[in-house]
Scaffold this motif. Structure first.
Motif, PDB file in Angstrom:
ATOM      1  N   VAL A   1       0.765  -0.965  -0.069  1.00  0.00           N
ATOM      2  CA  VAL A   1      -0.445   0.114   0.363  1.00  0.00           C
ATOM      3  C   VAL A   1       1.063   1.426  -0.405  1.00  0.00           C
ATOM      4  N   ASN A   2       0.416   2.253  -1.104  1.00  0.00           N
ATOM      5  CA  ASN A   2       1.479   3.744  -0.677  1.00  0.00           C
ATOM      6  C   ASN A   2       0.719   3.899  -0.185  1.00  0.00           C
ATOM      7  N   MET A   3       1.257   4.499   0.729  1.00  0.00           N
ATOM      8  CA  MET A   3       0.568   5.137   2.695  1.00  0.00           C
ATOM      9  C   MET A   3       0.791   6.790   2.482  1.00  0.00           C
ATOM     10  N   GLY A   4       1.230   7.200   1.117  1.00  0.00           N
ATOM     11  CA  GLY A   4       1.055   8.953   0.548  1.00  0.00           C
ATOM     12  C   GLY A   4       2.471   9.067   1.309  1.00  0.00           C
ATOM     13  N   HIS A   5       2.377  10.784   1.112  1.00  0.00           N
ATOM     14  CA  HIS A   5       3.837  11.116   1.160  1.00  0.00           C
ATOM     15  C   HIS A   5       4.358  10.870   3.009  1.00  0.00           C
ATOM     16  N   ALA A   6       5.562  11.106   3.456  1.00  0.00           N
ATOM     17  CA  ALA A   6       5.711  12.335   5.360  1.00  0.00           C
ATOM     18  C   ALA A   6       5.701  13.381   5.010  1.00  0.00           C
ATOM     19  N   ARG A   7       4.922  14.060   5.923  1.00  0.00           N
ATOM     20  CA  ARG A   7       5.201  15.641   6.222  1.00  0.00           C
ATOM     21  C   ARG A   7       6.096  15.207   7.443  1.00  0.00           C
ATOM     22  N   THR A   8       6.679  17.007   7.298  1.00  0.00           N
ATOM     23  CA  THR A   8       7.308  17.260   8.375  1.00  0.00           C
ATOM     24  C   THR A   8       7.114  18.553   8.748  1.00  0.00           C
ATOM     25  N   ASP A   9       6.671  19.043   8.274  1.00  0.00           N
ATOM     26  CA  ASP A   9       6.323  20.495   8.866  1.00  0.00           C
ATOM     27  C   ASP A   9       5.698  20.185  10.249  1.00  0.00           C
ATOM     28  N   TRP A  10       6.612  21.068  11.613  1.00  0.00           N
ATOM     29  CA  TRP A  10       5.960  20.906  12.703  1.00  0.00           C
ATOM     30  C   TRP A  10       4.620  21.398  12.999  1.00  0.00           C
ATOM     31  N   HIS A  11       3.954  22.143  12.111  1.00  0.00           N
ATOM     32  CA  HIS A  11       2.003  22.872  12.136  1.00  0.00           C
ATOM     33  C   HIS A  11       1.893  21.279  11.643  1.00  0.00           C
ATOM     34  N   ALA A  12       2.058  20.645  10.513  1.00  0.00           N
ATOM     35  CA  ALA A  12       1.421  19.449  10.317  1.00  0.00           C
ATOM     36  C   ALA A  12       1.681  18.420  10.647  1.00  0.00           C
ATOM     37  N   ILE A  13       2.321  18.358  12.043  1.00  0.00           N
ATOM     38  CA  ILE A  13       2.324  17.103  12.789  1.00  0.00           C
ATOM     39  C   ILE A  13       0.713  16.320  13.735  1.00  0.00           C
ATOM     40  N   PRO A  14       0.971  17.374  14.118  1.00  0.00           N
ATOM     41  CA  PRO A  14       1.150  18.639  14.993  1.00  0.00           C
ATOM     42  C   PRO A  14       1.692  18.583  15.923  1.00  0.00           C
ATOM     43  N   LEU A  15       2.861  19.432  16.252  1.00  0.00           N
ATOM     44  CA  LEU A  15       3.205  20.332  16.766  1.00  0.00           C
ATOM     45  C   LEU A  15       2.572  21.163  18.006  1.00  0.00           C
ATOM     46  N   ALA A  16       3.576  21.317  19.070  1.00  0.00           N
ATOM     47  CA  ALA A  16       2.519  22.478  20.209  1.00  0.00           C
ATOM     48  C   ALA A  16       3.495  23.855  20.134  1.00  0.00           C
ATOM     49  N   GLN A  17       4.346  23.824  19.440  1.00  0.00           N
ATOM     50  CA  GLN A  17       5.126  25.055  18.944  1.00  0.00           C
ATOM     51  C   GLN A  17       6.197  24.331  17.742  1.00  0.00           C
ATOM     52  N   GLU A  18       6.292  26.014  17.488  1.00  0.00           N
ATOM     53  CA  GLU A  18       7.625  25.761  16.226  1.00  0.00           C
ATOM     54  C   GLU A  18       9.185  24.736  16.639  1.00  0.00           C
ATOM     55  N   CYS A  19       9.501  23.663  16.339  1.00  0.00           N
ATOM     56  CA  CYS A  19      10.379  23.409  16.433  1.00  0.00           C
ATOM     57  C   CYS A  19      11.620  22.295  15.185  1.00  0.00           C
ATOM     58  N   ASP A  20      12.538  22.469  15.818  1.00  0.00           N
ATOM     59  CA  ASP A  20      13.359  21.643  14.173  1.00  0.00           C
ATOM     60  C   ASP A  20      12.686  20.545  15.026  1.00  0.00           C
ATOM     61  N   THR A  21      11.459  19.559  13.705  1.00  0.00           N
ATOM     62  CA  THR A  21      10.851  18.228  14.088  1.00  0.00           C
ATOM     63  C   THR A  21      12.310  16.801  13.971  1.00  0.00           C
TER      64      THR A  21
END
Length: 272
Positions: free
Chosen positions: A119-139
């Motif tokens: 199965v193709n699970m699509g593309h990984a996302r690594t932007d902090w807001h897409a994960i999401p994280l509570a604050q901007e940081c180096d993922t």
């Protein structure tokens, strides 16, 4: 839930021991809600599963999938359940490929030969807001002890690269990280070490389920995180507690290939 449904047919499936209850609601009124998922998830008084998948009709794909965790919460993605259901639908239709609609997007699946399903699970996302994280940081290196990597595969993942994944107290550290304040929607947690060339050993604590023998979305997230760190190439073998699965980081998305099993069919009787 439709209270008129007193009997709910279901299928029990697993991918590498990552087990599921599957309810087919195609052409039927909705039967599953969070309370039913929790009741069926109980391994002593119910059926027992890591996730519950509901099959529904779709105008955009062969079938639409909705996923519940064992605690009744929703998940947008569940890779091994998607592979299991893809295998079932291919057998049902005679096709060698199918498309499955999820909250993570429409996923392509195909017969990979030798009894394996990809199965193709699509593309990984690594932007902090897409994960999401509570604050901007180096993922790639989160500000958490152990500097894990955060990835989204439609659900959040936190991957720790350690010397020996076997030595980790998963039952202790898993829930602590799942509920870390950096993850407002909680997170899946993996501990992994490099076991050989393009080979990773991974153990998993799943959000809303606990320790599982395998996790498809976790496997994709870990392979992608290890690739970002320069630890592996694009074709990776992951050794899980339940067996091995293959991951390929391709231009069109992350492909996951492994075995599936349809264990038994049953009927859940709803108390009147």
């Amino acid at each position: 839930m439709n209270t008129r449904a007193t009997q709910i047919p279901f299928m029990k499936m697993h991918g590498l021991g990552n087990d599921f209850v599957v309810v087919d609601e195609r052409g039927r009124a909705p039967m599953v809600d969070a309370a039913l998922a929790v009741a069926m998830a109980d391994r002593h008084r119910g059926v027992g599963f890591d996730q519950l998948a509901v099959m529904r009709g779709s105008e955009a794909a062969d079938v639409r999938l909705v996923f519940y965790n064992a605690d009744g919460s929703f998940s947008a993605a569940c890779g091994n359940a998607t592979r299991c259901i893809a295998r079932y639908v291919m057998g049902e239709t005679g096709q060698d490929s199918v498309r499955l609609q999820t909250d993570h997007g429409i996923l392509a699946a195909r017969d990979a030969g030798g009894g394996l399903t990809a199965v193709n699970m699509g593309h990984a996302r690594t932007d902090w807001h897409a994960i999401p994280l509570a604050q901007e940081c180096d993922t790639l290196h989160l500000p958490i002890d152990g500097t894990p990597t955060a990835t989204s595969m439609g659900n959040p993942h936190c991957s720790f690269f350690v010397t020996d994944a076997e030595a980790v107290e998963l039952a202790v550290q898993g829930p602590q990280i799942e509920h870390h304040p950096l993850f407002p929607q909680r997170t899946n947690v993996q501990f992994v070490h490099v076991a050989g060339k393009d080979t990773l050993r991974m153990r998993v604590w799943e959000r809303g389920a606990g320790i599982t023998l395998a996790s498809g979305s976790s496997s994709c997230a870990v392979a992608h995180a290890a690739w970002r760190r320069g630890l592996v190439g694009r074709d990776v073998t992951l050794r899980l507690d339940g067996g091995e699965i293959g991951i390929r980081i391709a231009e069109d998305g992350i492909w996951m290939t492994g075995p599936t099993a349809h264990v038994f069919d049953g009927v859940w009787r709803v108390a009147s």
